[in-house]
Motif scaffolding. Structure first.
Motif, PDB file in Angstrom:
ATOM      1  N   ASP A   1       0.827  -1.205   0.000  1.00 16.24           N
ATOM      2  CA  ASP A   1       0.000   0.000   0.000  1.00 16.24           C
ATOM      3  C   ASP A   1       0.862   1.256   0.000  1.00 16.24           C
ATOM      4  N   ILE A   2       1.998   1.203   0.702  1.00 18.50           N
ATOM      5  CA  ILE A   2       2.897   2.356   0.724  1.00 18.50           C
ATOM      6  C   ILE A   2       3.425   2.641  -0.667  1.00 18.50           C
ATOM      7  N   ASN A   3       3.878   1.586  -1.362  1.00 17.72           N
ATOM      8  CA  ASN A   3       4.391   1.778  -2.717  1.00 17.72           C
ATOM      9  C   ASN A   3       3.308   2.330  -3.635  1.00 17.72           C
ATOM     10  N   ARG A   4       2.082   1.820  -3.470  1.00 20.86           N
ATOM     11  CA  ARG A   4       0.986   2.301  -4.297  1.00 20.86           C
ATOM     12  C   ARG A   4       0.705   3.773  -3.997  1.00 20.86           C
ATOM     13  N   SER A   5       0.755   4.132  -2.705  1.00 24.92           N
ATOM     14  CA  SER A   5       0.515   5.521  -2.315  1.00 24.92           C
ATOM     15  C   SER A   5       1.594   6.446  -2.853  1.00 24.92           C
ATOM     16  N   LEU A   6       2.852   5.986  -2.812  1.00 27.92           N
ATOM     17  CA  LEU A   6       3.945   6.824  -3.308  1.00 27.92           C
ATOM     18  C   LEU A   6       3.858   7.011  -4.815  1.00 27.92           C
ATOM     19  N   ARG A   7       3.386   5.982  -5.519  1.00 26.73           N
ATOM     20  CA  ARG A   7       3.214   6.141  -6.966  1.00 26.73           C
ATOM     21  C   ARG A   7       2.148   7.190  -7.273  1.00 26.73           C
ATOM     22  N   ARG A   8       1.103   7.228  -6.438  1.00 25.37           N
ATOM     23  CA  ARG A   8       0.081   8.270  -6.621  1.00 25.37           C
ATOM     24  C   ARG A   8       0.618   9.641  -6.239  1.00 25.37           C
ATOM     25  N   LEU A   9       1.533   9.659  -5.252  1.00 27.40           N
ATOM     26  CA  LEU A   9       2.064  10.927  -4.760  1.00 27.40           C
ATOM     27  C   LEU A   9       3.061  11.551  -5.732  1.00 27.40           C
ATOM     28  N   HIS A  10       3.739  10.728  -6.517  1.00 26.24           N
ATOM     29  CA  HIS A  10       4.796  11.231  -7.395  1.00 26.24           C
ATOM     30  C   HIS A  10       4.304  12.317  -8.358  1.00 26.24           C
ATOM     31  N   PRO A  11       3.170  12.133  -9.059  1.00 26.32           N
ATOM     32  CA  PRO A  11       2.700  13.208  -9.948  1.00 26.32           C
ATOM     33  C   PRO A  11       2.380  14.502  -9.201  1.00 26.32           C
ATOM     34  N   GLU A  12       1.868  14.374  -7.968  1.00 23.47           N
ATOM     35  CA  GLU A  12       1.546  15.570  -7.197  1.00 23.47           C
ATOM     36  C   GLU A  12       2.811  16.348  -6.854  1.00 23.47           C
ATOM     37  N   ILE A  13       3.852  15.630  -6.397  1.00 22.53           N
ATOM     38  CA  ILE A  13       5.114  16.308  -6.058  1.00 22.53           C
ATOM     39  C   ILE A  13       5.744  16.896  -7.304  1.00 22.53           C
ATOM     40  N   LEU A  14       5.662  16.152  -8.405  1.00 20.86           N
ATOM     41  CA  LEU A  14       6.217  16.652  -9.655  1.00 20.86           C
ATOM     42  C   LEU A  14       5.524  17.938 -10.080  1.00 20.86           C
ATOM     43  N   ALA A  15       4.204  17.985  -9.906  1.00 15.82           N
ATOM     44  CA  ALA A  15       3.456  19.196 -10.259  1.00 15.82           C
ATOM     45  C   ALA A  15       3.857  20.365  -9.354  1.00 15.82           C
ATOM     46  N   GLU A  16       4.090  20.087  -8.057  1.00 14.03           N
ATOM     47  CA  GLU A  16       4.519  21.148  -7.147  1.00 14.03           C
ATOM     48  C   GLU A  16       5.875  21.704  -7.565  1.00 14.03           C
ATOM     49  N   ILE A  17       6.797  20.832  -7.955  1.00 14.49           N
ATOM     50  CA  ILE A  17       8.126  21.285  -8.373  1.00 14.49           C
ATOM     51  C   ILE A  17       8.024  22.113  -9.648  1.00 14.49           C
ATOM     52  N   ILE A  18       7.187  21.658 -10.588  1.00 16.96           N
ATOM     53  CA  ILE A  18       6.997  22.430 -11.823  1.00 16.96           C
ATOM     54  C   ILE A  18       6.447  23.808 -11.510  1.00 16.96           C
ATOM     55  N   THR A  19       5.475  23.862 -10.591  1.00 19.76           N
ATOM     56  CA  THR A  19       4.899  25.155 -10.200  1.00 19.76           C
ATOM     57  C   THR A  19       5.960  26.048  -9.559  1.00 19.76           C
ATOM     58  N   GLY A  20       6.776  25.478  -8.656  1.00 25.82           N
ATOM     59  CA  GLY A  20       7.827  26.262  -8.016  1.00 25.82           C
ATOM     60  C   GLY A  20       8.850  26.794  -9.006  1.00 25.82           C
ATOM     61  N   LEU A  21       9.204  25.985  -9.999  1.00 26.12           N
ATOM     62  CA  LEU A  21      10.168  26.427 -11.018  1.00 26.12           C
ATOM     63  C   LEU A  21       9.579  27.546 -11.865  1.00 26.12           C
ATOM     64  N   LYS A  22       8.314  27.357 -12.262  1.00 27.75           N
ATOM     65  CA  LYS A  22       7.689  28.381 -13.096  1.00 27.75           C
ATOM     66  C   LYS A  22       7.499  29.685 -12.318  1.00 27.75           C
ATOM     67  N   THR A  23       7.190  29.578 -11.039  1.00 27.41           N
ATOM     68  CA  THR A  23       7.026  30.780 -10.209  1.00 27.41           C
ATOM     69  C   THR A  23       8.312  31.584 -10.146  1.00 27.41           C
ATOM     70  N   SER A  24       9.455  30.879 -10.184  1.00 26.99           N
ATOM     71  CA  SER A  24      10.746  31.587 -10.155  1.00 26.99           C
ATOM     72  C   SER A  24      11.092  32.202 -11.506  1.00 26.99           C
ATOM     73  N   GLY A  25      10.248  31.948 -12.505  1.00 27.65           N
ATOM     74  CA  GLY A  25      10.488  32.526 -13.824  1.00 27.65           C
ATOM     75  C   GLY A  25      11.072  31.557 -14.822  1.00 27.65           C
ATOM     76  N   ALA A  26      11.296  30.307 -14.429  1.00 27.30           N
ATOM     77  CA  ALA A  26      11.913  29.332 -15.326  1.00 27.30           C
ATOM     78  C   ALA A  26      10.888  28.791 -16.311  1.00 27.30           C
ATOM     79  N   VAL A  27      11.392  28.357 -17.454  1.00 29.95           N
ATOM     80  CA  VAL A  27      10.563  27.702 -18.460  1.00 29.95           C
ATOM     81  C   VAL A  27      10.770  26.196 -18.306  1.00 29.95           C
ATOM     82  N   VAL A  28       9.688  25.443 -18.102  1.00 25.87           N
ATOM     83  CA  VAL A  28       9.785  24.024 -17.791  1.00 25.87           C
ATOM     84  C   VAL A  28       9.041  23.207 -18.837  1.00 25.87           C
ATOM     85  N   GLN A  29       9.690  22.178 -19.345  1.00 20.56           N
ATOM     86  CA  GLN A  29       9.058  21.220 -20.245  1.00 20.56           C
ATOM     87  C   GLN A  29       9.129  19.839 -19.612  1.00 20.56           C
TER      88      GLN A  29
END
Length: 497
Positions: free
Chosen positions: A361-389
């Motif tokens: 269940d932990i592994n399954r939960s972390l797999r679900r969590l990965h896209p959320e964390i990735l989206a947060e990092i993308i948002t943080g990078l874009k907020t700093s003015g970076a262009v992210v692909q």
């Protein structure tokens, strides 16, 4: 110590420790000894547990712990585990001294390095010894000698000397007394041998199922080799075991270095055909195996799951034994092979066993969590003015068209000693310029910190993180990703000038 036949016997250790104490004017007030216990795990080490409890509970009436050498804490496969027990003693104000080592345990860099090497060597010694023992046992199997386990109904264990001469039958629970002796299987009492042959004939020639055979045996008052009534499962085990045709088979299940017990693939089995006198004819045995195999091949996946679901509704739970007792269902091993493991078959019919499978269940939960964390990092990078692909196939991030980032989540695991560990695998397949490793908390619910590894330092395939890792690893550690966002922020050339 694990055996008497070594320099690490408790008597030899005690002699060396007393001599060490006498030279330094120390008085030994208490002894903690785990005799005949493996040092691979803390389980079973009652004396070591008692020592730690006394030290941390404040009941220790001593100031120094004398240990024969570094390996006596244990030959743990995780070298940090033995260090952990020493650390707990020193943290409680009790010094630790090693009597047979050539260095002073004074906390100096030299002592720290030497202890680390010796702890790793202690674990490696166990691994090498395990490989040697396994190879030796395999050779004995190929020569027809039995390597543990009950003989089974219709068979007996015979002790033979180094010349192959028979020395007598071993009873249940008895062991050979000489290392040079070996054990082979021989036919048991004639009435038992004939009963086994009847079981095969009834199954193959008369078409009787296992349950009916068990009922017949119980009606005749015949008990198993353990003195118990026959069941469908115990009859099934007789019908599938190759020892009844004289084959010596070993390594079907592994439990190396006291770790997880695993069921090996048939190509990993060690087998010696015709190692001893069989009590069932080869063609009869092979026909029994064909019938059992065909019985499960006739069912589709849905038919197998339907039967398993019905069984679950009847008993309210499932287990390998319950499945094997059902006449009209394939064996538990067949379910495991068909569906990639019994646990997955259970899940397909809606059953969750009581055993702790939280890691799934932990592994399954972390797999679900990965896209959320990735989206947060993308948002943080874009907020700093970076262009992210973002690469949709690999989740690799490209920042400002120049730098690539890979994001991985390190699951927290607790060792038997209670220490926390994180296994980090570098994403070398995508070859990122920076690997962002996220270390989860003890409950694997939220990040506690981050590690930023540049490509030049991603030299190993994986690394193991502890709670504290020293400057070589913690130099890459950050509490938040603010530093990453600052580095990613584009800066005008004019501003730099």
């Amino acid at each position: 110590m694990s055996t008497d036949h070594q320099k690490y016997s408790t008597e030899n250790q005690s002699t060396a420790i007393r001599a060490y104490a006498a030279q330094r004017g120390l008085t030994i007030v208490r002894t903690y000894a785990d005799e005949g216990k493996s040092g691979l795990r803390i389980e079973g080490r009652d004396a070591l547990r008692r020592l730690i409890d006394d030290v941390e509970g404040g009941s220790a009436d001593f100031d120094v712990i004398l240990v024969y050498d570094v390996s006596r804490w244990g030959r743990f496969q995780d070298a940090d585990e033995s260090a952990y027990y020493e650390y707990r003693c020193r943290r409680a104000g009790i010094e630790v001294e090693y009597c047979a080592e050539q260095f002073a345990n004074d906390g100096s860099p030299t002592a720290t390095i030497v202890k680390g090497v010796k702890r790793a060597m202690a674990g490696e010694y166990s691994r090498e010894l395990s490989a040697k023992v396994f190879a030796g046992q395999g050779r004995l199997i190929e020569h027809g000698f039995r390597q543990g386990g009950a003989a089974g109904f219709g068979l007996r264990r015979m002790r033979v000397n180094q010349h192959g001469e028979r020395q007598g039958i071993l009873g249940i629970g008895e062991q050979k007394s000489l290392q040079t002796d070996r054990v082979v299987l021989v036919p048991g009492p004639p009435e038992e041998v004939e009963t086994v042959r009847w079981m095969y004939r009834a199954f193959v020639q008369e078409g009787k199922p296992e349950r009916e055979i068990a009922e017949t045996l119980n009606g005749r008052g015949i008990m198993t080799d353990l003195g118990r009534p026959w069941t469908r499962g115990t009859v099934h085990q007789v019908l599938i075991n190759p020892k009844y045709v004289g084959h010596n088979v070993w390594n079907r299940v592994s439990f190396k270095l006291k770790r997880k017990r695993v069921r090996n693939r048939p190509d990993m089995w060690i087998k010696a055909e015709g190692a001893f006198a069989g009590i069932v004819a080869g063609p009869l045995f092979e026909e029994a195996q064909r019938i059992i195999a065909d019985r499960s091949r006739r069912l589709t996946d849905e038919e197998m799951l339907r039967g398993l679901r019905t069984l679950y509704e009847i008993h309210g739970r499932l287990s390998g034994l319950i499945i094997d007792e059902m006449e009209d269902l394939p064996s538990s091993s067949t379910y495991g092979h068909r569906f990639g493991g019994l646990l997955r078959a259970y899940r397909l019919v809606g059953y969750s066993p009581r055993r702790d499978y939280r890691y799934i269940d932990i592994n399954r939960s972390l797999r679900r969590l990965h896209p959320e964390i990735l989206a947060e990092i993308i948002t943080g990078l874009k907020t700093s003015g970076a262009v992210v692909q973002r690469n949709e196939d690999t989740d690799l991030l490209t920042v400002n068209g120049e730098v690539s980032l890979a994001v991985v989540i390190a699951r927290c695991k607790e060792t038997p000693a209670g220490a926390l560990r994180w296994m980090l695998r570098f994403d070398n397949g995508n070859d990122p310029d920076i690997l962002v490793a996220i270390r989860m908390d003890a409950r694997n619910e939220r990040p506690i910190d981050y590690y930023l590894f540049p490509r030049i330092d991603q030299t190993a395939e994986r690394i193991r993180l502890a709670e504290e890792n020293g400057l070589s690893l913690d130099a890459y550690r950050v509490e938040t990703l603010d530093l990453l966002y600052e580095l990613a922020a584009p800066v005008r050339i004019r501003a730099v000038a």
